[in-house]
Write an enzyme that holds these catalytic residues in place. Structure first.
Site, mmCIF file in Angstrom:
data_model
loop_
_atom_site.group_PDB
_atom_site.id
_atom_site.type_symbol
_atom_site.label_atom_id
_atom_site.label_comp_id
_atom_site.label_asym_id
_atom_site.label_seq_id
_atom_site.Cartn_x
_atom_site.Cartn_y
_atom_site.Cartn_z
ATOM 1 N N GLU A 46 4.598 0.988 -1.619
ATOM 2 C CA GLU A 46 4.733 -0.494 -2.003
ATOM 3 C C GLU A 46 3.340 -1.178 -2.801
ATOM 4 O O GLU A 46 3.287 -2.191 -3.222
ATOM 5 C CB GLU A 46 4.771 -1.233 -0.478
ATOM 6 N N HIS A 47 2.631 -0.288 -2.941
ATOM 7 C CA HIS A 47 1.213 -0.672 -3.561
ATOM 8 C C HIS A 47 0.853 0.206 -4.619
ATOM 9 O O HIS A 47 -0.190 1.139 -4.551
ATOM 10 C CB HIS A 47 0.037 -0.924 -2.372
ATOM 11 N N PHE A 48 1.154 0.131 -5.705
ATOM 12 C CA PHE A 48 2.477 -0.652 -6.314
ATOM 13 C C PHE A 48 3.438 0.312 -6.722
ATOM 14 O O PHE A 48 3.035 1.449 -7.272
ATOM 15 C CB PHE A 48 1.910 -1.567 -7.671
#
Length: 178
Positions: A46-48
């Site tokens: 999710e990051h990123f």
């Protein structure tokens, strides 16, 4: 009558450890630990997406864990050491998956009520983050009342990791003195 907190608060166990191993440890002075950033770690999803950056807050947590273990060890882990505050922290650049973070912590002061460390995170020689971190020692009586004998801060895994580092350091010192 029972104490609500003692009866209802869960025992908190550190979910993530942001240190892979200690590479140097000088009791009451300094510690150096490493964290290898693998693309397989879930936070990179999710990051990123497409640009896997280690979240700065997790780098700061790794610094706090390194410093907190240094503080705990200075008192033979008799005290429950908790993060009290971070007066300042500076993030100098991002770190991508595939890097090896080096966490360094130097003990600034150790007092009955707590301690402070100066901490840095590096990749190779590049400074990634630096911070000053304050820790508090929980009041023994209140801590016993709320949590019993369980030391939720210094789990067995963290102590084992530190024990391995100390064993390695002793072997290195023995070899160099021969």
């Amino acid at each position: 009558m029972t104490d609500f907190a003692a009866d209802h608060l869960p025992i908190i166990i550190m979910r993530w450890i942001w240190i892979d191993r200690f590479v140097e440890f000088q009791r009451g002075k300094s510690a150096k630990a490493v964290k290898n950033l693998s693309l397989a770690e879930d936070y990179f999803d999710e990051h990123f997406p497409g640009y896997p950056v280690m979240p700065a807050t997790l780098i700061l947590e790794g610094l706090a864990q390194t410093g907190g273990i240094l503080v705990g060890d200075a008192n033979d882990f008799r005290e429950k050491v908790v993060l009290a505050k971070i007066p300042w922290a500076r993030c100098h650049r991002e770190v991508l998956a595939g890097s090896q973070l080096i966490y360094e912590a130097d003990l600034l002061h150790l007092r009955p009520e707590g301690a402070a460390v100066q901490a840095r995170a590096r990749v190779d020689e590049d400074l990634i983050m630096d911070a000053e971190i304050f820790f508090a020692h929980l009041d023994q009586a209140r801590s016993q009342e709320l949590f019993g004998d369980h030391n939720f801060v210094f789990s067995g895994e963290l102590k084992d990791m530190l024990g391995l580092a100390k064993t390695l350091a002793n072997r290195t010192e023995a070899k160099s003195s021969n």
